[in-house]
Design a protein around this motif. Structure first.
Motif, PDB file in Angstrom:
ATOM      1  N   THR A  24      -6.333   5.671   3.195  1.00 38.17           N
ATOM      2  CA  THR A  24      -5.020   6.320   3.044  1.00 38.17           C
ATOM      3  C   THR A  24      -4.368   6.511   4.405  1.00 38.17           C
ATOM      4  N   GLU A  25      -5.163   6.977   5.368  1.00 37.15           N
ATOM      5  CA  GLU A  25      -4.653   7.178   6.732  1.00 37.15           C
ATOM      6  C   GLU A  25      -4.147   5.858   7.321  1.00 37.15           C
ATOM      7  N   LEU A  26      -4.947   4.807   7.190  1.00 41.94           N
ATOM      8  CA  LEU A  26      -4.543   3.496   7.718  1.00 41.94           C
ATOM      9  C   LEU A  26      -3.284   2.987   7.026  1.00 41.94           C
ATOM     10  N   ALA A  27      -3.219   3.170   5.695  1.00 39.55           N
ATOM     11  CA  ALA A  27      -2.052   2.689   4.957  1.00 39.55           C
ATOM     12  C   ALA A  27      -0.786   3.418   5.383  1.00 39.55           C
ATOM     13  N   LEU A  28      -0.860   4.736   5.449  1.00 42.00           N
ATOM     14  CA  LEU A  28       0.338   5.510   5.760  1.00 42.00           C
ATOM     15  C   LEU A  28       0.818   5.330   7.197  1.00 42.00           C
ATOM     16  N   HIS A  29      -0.081   4.922   8.068  1.00 46.01           N
ATOM     17  CA  HIS A  29       0.308   4.706   9.464  1.00 46.01           C
ATOM     18  C   HIS A  29       0.567   3.242   9.795  1.00 46.01           C
ATOM     19  N   SER A  30       0.441   2.378   8.807  1.00 45.15           N
ATOM     20  CA  SER A  30       0.658   0.958   9.098  1.00 45.15           C
ATOM     21  C   SER A  30       2.148   0.636   9.142  1.00 45.15           C
ATOM     22  N   GLU A  31       2.480  -0.313   9.961  1.00 41.33           N
ATOM     23  CA  GLU A  31       3.867  -0.744  10.107  1.00 41.33           C
ATOM     24  C   GLU A  31       4.401  -1.337   8.807  1.00 41.33           C
ATOM     25  N   GLU A  32       3.557  -2.119   8.108  1.00 38.82           N
ATOM     26  CA  GLU A  32       3.993  -2.780   6.870  1.00 38.82           C
ATOM     27  C   GLU A  32       4.356  -1.764   5.790  1.00 38.82           C
ATOM     28  N   VAL A  33       3.496  -0.763   5.598  1.00 40.01           N
ATOM     29  CA  VAL A  33       3.751   0.257   4.572  1.00 40.01           C
ATOM     30  C   VAL A  33       4.928   1.133   4.989  1.00 40.01           C
ATOM     31  N   SER A  34       4.989   1.507   6.245  1.00 41.91           N
ATOM     32  CA  SER A  34       6.109   2.320   6.739  1.00 41.91           C
ATOM     33  C   SER A  34       7.434   1.612   6.505  1.00 41.91           C
ATOM     34  N   ARG A  35       7.464   0.314   6.719  1.00 43.86           N
ATOM     35  CA  ARG A  35       8.672  -0.471   6.495  1.00 43.86           C
ATOM     36  C   ARG A  35       9.050  -0.469   5.006  1.00 43.86           C
ATOM     37  N   GLU A  36       8.053  -0.618   4.126  1.00 43.80           N
ATOM     38  CA  GLU A  36       8.296  -0.630   2.680  1.00 43.80           C
ATOM     39  C   GLU A  36       8.836   0.694   2.172  1.00 43.80           C
ATOM     40  N   LEU A  37       8.420   1.787   2.788  1.00 45.16           N
ATOM     41  CA  LEU A  37       8.763   3.117   2.281  1.00 45.16           C
ATOM     42  C   LEU A  37       9.832   3.831   3.102  1.00 45.16           C
ATOM     43  N   ALA A  38      10.361   3.188   4.114  1.00 43.75           N
ATOM     44  CA  ALA A  38      11.337   3.820   5.007  1.00 43.75           C
ATOM     45  C   ALA A  38      12.517   4.394   4.222  1.00 43.75           C
ATOM     46  N   GLY A  39      12.754   5.684   4.404  1.00 43.30           N
ATOM     47  CA  GLY A  39      13.891   6.340   3.785  1.00 43.30           C
ATOM     48  C   GLY A  39      13.739   6.594   2.291  1.00 43.30           C
ATOM     49  N   ARG A  40      12.566   6.370   1.751  1.00 42.91           N
ATOM     50  CA  ARG A  40      12.351   6.542   0.311  1.00 42.91           C
ATOM     51  C   ARG A  40      11.443   7.745   0.056  1.00 42.91           C
ATOM     52  N   THR A  67      12.099   6.427  -5.280  1.00 41.51           N
ATOM     53  CA  THR A  67      13.448   5.914  -5.071  1.00 41.51           C
ATOM     54  C   THR A  67      13.640   4.597  -5.813  1.00 41.51           C
ATOM     55  N   GLU A  68      12.648   3.727  -5.749  1.00 41.80           N
ATOM     56  CA  GLU A  68      12.730   2.425  -6.401  1.00 41.80           C
ATOM     57  C   GLU A  68      11.982   2.385  -7.736  1.00 41.80           C
ATOM     58  N   ASN A  69      11.247   3.458  -8.066  1.00 41.80           N
ATOM     59  CA  ASN A  69      10.454   3.540  -9.294  1.00 41.80           C
ATOM     60  C   ASN A  69       9.466   2.390  -9.418  1.00 41.80           C
ATOM     61  N   LEU A  70       8.619   2.287  -8.413  1.00 50.88           N
ATOM     62  CA  LEU A  70       7.565   1.290  -8.450  1.00 50.88           C
ATOM     63  C   LEU A  70       6.384   1.733  -7.603  1.00 50.88           C
ATOM     64  N   ALA A  71       5.273   1.071  -7.833  1.00 50.53           N
ATOM     65  CA  ALA A  71       4.052   1.373  -7.086  1.00 50.53           C
ATOM     66  C   ALA A  71       3.963   0.423  -5.888  1.00 50.53           C
ATOM     67  N   VAL A  72       3.633   0.988  -4.762  1.00 48.64           N
ATOM     68  CA  VAL A  72       3.364   0.191  -3.564  1.00 48.64           C
ATOM     69  C   VAL A  72       1.856   0.226  -3.382  1.00 48.64           C
ATOM     70  N   GLU A  73       1.238  -0.935  -3.390  1.00 49.80           N
ATOM     71  CA  GLU A  73      -0.209  -1.034  -3.234  1.00 49.80           C
ATOM     72  C   GLU A  73      -0.520  -1.586  -1.851  1.00 49.80           C
ATOM     73  N   ALA A  74      -1.285  -0.823  -1.100  1.00 50.58           N
ATOM     74  CA  ALA A  74      -1.707  -1.261   0.231  1.00 50.58           C
ATOM     75  C   ALA A  74      -3.192  -1.603   0.157  1.00 50.58           C
ATOM     76  N   VAL A  75      -3.503  -2.878   0.297  1.00 48.69           N
ATOM     77  CA  VAL A  75      -4.893  -3.328   0.306  1.00 48.69           C
ATOM     78  C   VAL A  75      -5.393  -3.160   1.735  1.00 48.69           C
ATOM     79  N   VAL A  76      -6.444  -2.346   1.892  1.00 46.63           N
ATOM     80  CA  VAL A  76      -6.912  -1.986   3.229  1.00 46.63           C
ATOM     81  C   VAL A  76      -8.254  -2.644   3.520  1.00 46.63           C
ATOM     82  N   ASP A  77      -8.347  -3.265   4.680  1.00 47.96           N
ATOM     83  CA  ASP A  77      -9.602  -3.819   5.173  1.00 47.96           C
ATOM     84  C   ASP A  77     -10.189  -2.764   6.112  1.00 47.96           C
ATOM     85  N   LEU A  78     -11.139  -1.975   5.591  1.00 49.05           N
ATOM     86  CA  LEU A  78     -11.715  -0.891   6.397  1.00 49.05           C
ATOM     87  C   LEU A  78     -12.467  -1.419   7.612  1.00 49.05           C
ATOM     88  N   ALA A  79     -13.171  -2.539   7.450  1.00 54.22           N
ATOM     89  CA  ALA A  79     -13.951  -3.089   8.564  1.00 54.22           C
ATOM     90  C   ALA A  79     -13.042  -3.479   9.730  1.00 54.22           C
TER      91      ALA A  79
END
Length: 182
Positions: A24-40, A67-79
């Motif tokens: 969760t920490e990695l997803a919320l701090h990732s650039e890709e997820v931040s871009r997807e959720l910016a302002g939402r 805002t968009e009524n959808l699920a954003v799934e972040a697949v995380v590679d923990l290793a």
């Protein structure tokens, strides 16, 4: 009727609690997820897992975008300590405890179920869909809540709450089986 006990083997979760927190920490701090959720307006719904291949499973952090009524799934590679993939999917993930509490609070603020105030703490809900595609609420995150004394099996009141618009759509007493109000 005869019942037969079934042996159940407990298994460890595929993703540990610590792994879920780290994902969760990695997803919320990732650039890709931040871009997807910016302002939402969004909220983490939970962490599941998916198979990358036959031998590897990766946590999937599910974030609901209200805002968009959808699920954003972040697949995380923990290793590797990074988000491997971000997917936007149109489905309603399971209701979280925080969402259920928020829905009950919206019902309290609405005030129309004041006669059932003592029952509101017993509220339990499920996610429901607005099936009329012409409705402005079609695709919204909607919760159907039922309220009643903990000592009774059947609810006395209901509320349908739109978590996307953060309002109570309809509410009232649950009709009794004989057609009257319970």
């Amino acid at each position: 009727m005869t019942t037969t006990p079934v042996a159940v083997e407990e298994t460890a979760p595929i993703v540990s609690e610590a792994g879920s927190r780290r994902a969760t920490e990695l997803a919320l701090h990732s650039e890709e997820v931040s871009r997807e959720l910016a302002g939402r307006r969004h909220e983490v719904i939970g962490v599941g897992s998916g198979a990358a291949d036959r031998s590897a499973h990766h946590p999937i952090v599910i974030i609901y975008d209200y805002t968009e009524n959808l699920a954003v799934e972040a697949v995380v590679d923990l290793a590797a300590g990074r988000v491997a993939e971000v997917r936007r999917r149109r489905y309603q993930p399971q209701l979280t405890t925080a969402e259920e509490r928020r829905a009950v609070e919206l019902v309290r603020q609405d005030g129309r179920l004041g006669a059932y105030e003592s029952d509101l703490d017993s509220g339990s809900g499920i996610v429901v869909d607005e099936v009329d595609f012409r409705s402005p609420r079609h695709g919204h995150r909607m919760v159907d809540l039922r309220f009643g004394p903990m000592t009774e099996r059947l609810p006395r009141a209901f509320a349908v709450v739109d978590l996307t618009d953060q309002d109570v759509v309809r509410c009232g007493p649950v009709p009794a089986a004989d057609g009257g109000a319970s």
